[in-house]
Design an enzyme around this catalytic site. Sequence first.
Site, mmCIF file in Angstrom:
data_model
loop_
_atom_site.group_PDB
_atom_site.id
_atom_site.type_symbol
_atom_site.label_atom_id
_atom_site.label_comp_id
_atom_site.label_asym_id
_atom_site.label_seq_id
_atom_site.Cartn_x
_atom_site.Cartn_y
_atom_site.Cartn_z
ATOM 1 N N LYS A 2 0.838 -1.205 0.000
ATOM 2 C CA LYS A 2 0.000 0.000 0.000
ATOM 3 C C LYS A 2 0.871 1.252 0.000
ATOM 4 C CE LYS A 2 -3.081 -1.852 3.118
ATOM 5 N NZ LYS A 2 -3.913 -1.774 4.296
ATOM 6 N N ARG A 3 2.038 1.136 0.630
ATOM 7 C CA ARG A 3 2.892 2.323 0.757
ATOM 8 C C ARG A 3 3.695 2.581 -0.517
ATOM 9 N NH1 ARG A 3 6.936 1.763 3.716
ATOM 10 N NH2 ARG A 3 6.472 -0.387 4.212
#
Length: 550
Positions: free
Chosen positions: A297-298
């Site tokens: 997600k990052r």
Amino acid sequence: MNNFERMAELLLPNIDKTPEYYESIYPARDLPDGARVVRIAPSPTGYLHLGTLFMALVNRITADSTGGIFYTRIEDTDKKREIDGGIDDIINGLIRFGINIDEGFVTPTEQKGNYGPYKQSERAEIYQTYVKKLLMEGLAYPCFCTAEELSIVRENQEKNKIRTGYHGEYAKHRNITVEEAEGLIKEGKPYVIRLKSPGSEENRIFFDDGIKGKVEMPENDEDFVLLKSDGIPTYHFAHAVDDHLMRTTHVIRGDEWISSVPKHIQLFKLLGFKPPKYCHVAPIMKLENGAKRKISKRKDPEAAVHYFAEQGFDSKSVIEYLMTIASSEFEDFRRANPTEDRQKFKFNIKKMSVSGALFDENKLLDVSKNVVSTFTPDEVVEKLTLWAKEYEPDFYSVLTLNPDYTRSVFAIDRECPKPRKDIAKWNEAKNYAAYMFDEYYVPSNDFPEHLNTSDIKAFLCAYREVYSETDTKEEWFARIKELCAPLGFAADTKEYKANREAYKGSAGDLSSVLRVAITGRKNTPDLCSIMQVLGKDKCVARINAAIDNI
Ligand code: GLU
């Protein structure tokens, strides 16, 4: 009252319902044999990401293939990490991607079904009822350890190379008496309620995972937390209670949970529930410097599904692509049934990949070109306009200036048995069709190199005289052929190939000249259709300009 019952009354005096009550209001579902009841249980701690969408799809197609039910449950027990609009984004996202929700949160504000509420924060009383039962059976107890105390224990365990956690002799309050608990509560000490695990690390548990097959693990011996100090359950406890009472048959979830299965199986057993069939799905992976890693997600923009919307991938393309990840048999199905609803595909979860599939953007682009090629011109214009309105406003204004014209542009080479497969996502459309709009058309002199400028000019001048906007495709090409002989070109390709020296070029070369003059490009869809849509004035103007610029 025995001591356990006294403890239960002390900790949960307001709970007056019983498990039997909930068993009766959430009865077994009346479904045909083999129908699977599945769910996704997202936490609204972030926006919809690819992993959740994929998980929802796998659950949805499991329900579809078995005549079952797919429901959503919001796991909002971690209020600190919750984000505003998280539920809206996740539920609306699923709807937008065409994942039908049968039950639970069917819209961000509407719950449907007889097994609700479908939001954990609205179910506190239910969890507490089951905790009370465990307390009364001596299978749970209050723990007053502070975060500092727990971290000191952990540090010591680490130092002494002992398995960390609240188990065995490290479970400080395991044998706390009612009187001790009462005293601490009177002092205002906060506490959690823990399971008194009857398990031992020496024992093994076995279960048959629906994807990974036989799995063996040590039994759980940790007195993990059931209820936090605010009376809200942990994931583990809420999972057992909810999936039992909502009559989930298959828990299909990310494989980061597989290590928690010993806790879950133990809970189901102690609560007297039949465990669901677990199916642990490997995450979608990415290749980075030659190594596979979980999509993050990052780090990865494509982890957030907004990325796909921004790029202009149609939601159907993303789903089609995820179907190919879910099942290696889907592509064969699609080849055999190009326009069939994906619901018709018989999905077998057992055959899912045990290690994570790689996210492959090129494959997505290919799948997407196929999907877009199945759209009618009206669908293309509708979807493209909607996308452009949000992401490419200048193109939106151009597209909406003359809707009939825009429709004809996107009908070129589309309303035919073999539509072109050249648009994968809407952010390619402006460039794709730029020459159809004066606002974006860029003239070019990039004519075939082996032709003389004087021949090019002579051809364009001659063509200008004979051009007729009402020509059919056959007539259009016949006109170019007719101009060949007077200009020293071969009308017949075979003849040209056999006798190149005798000619300046072929009829094909002359069409290329016309294509460059009209569109500024060497490759386009059918030129006759393009000229029909552009209309006489534009075609003549562009031919004139090309002649002047040579
Ligand atoms: N709330 C959990 C998560 O978001 C759900 C896992 C499950 O499907 O049980 O990871």
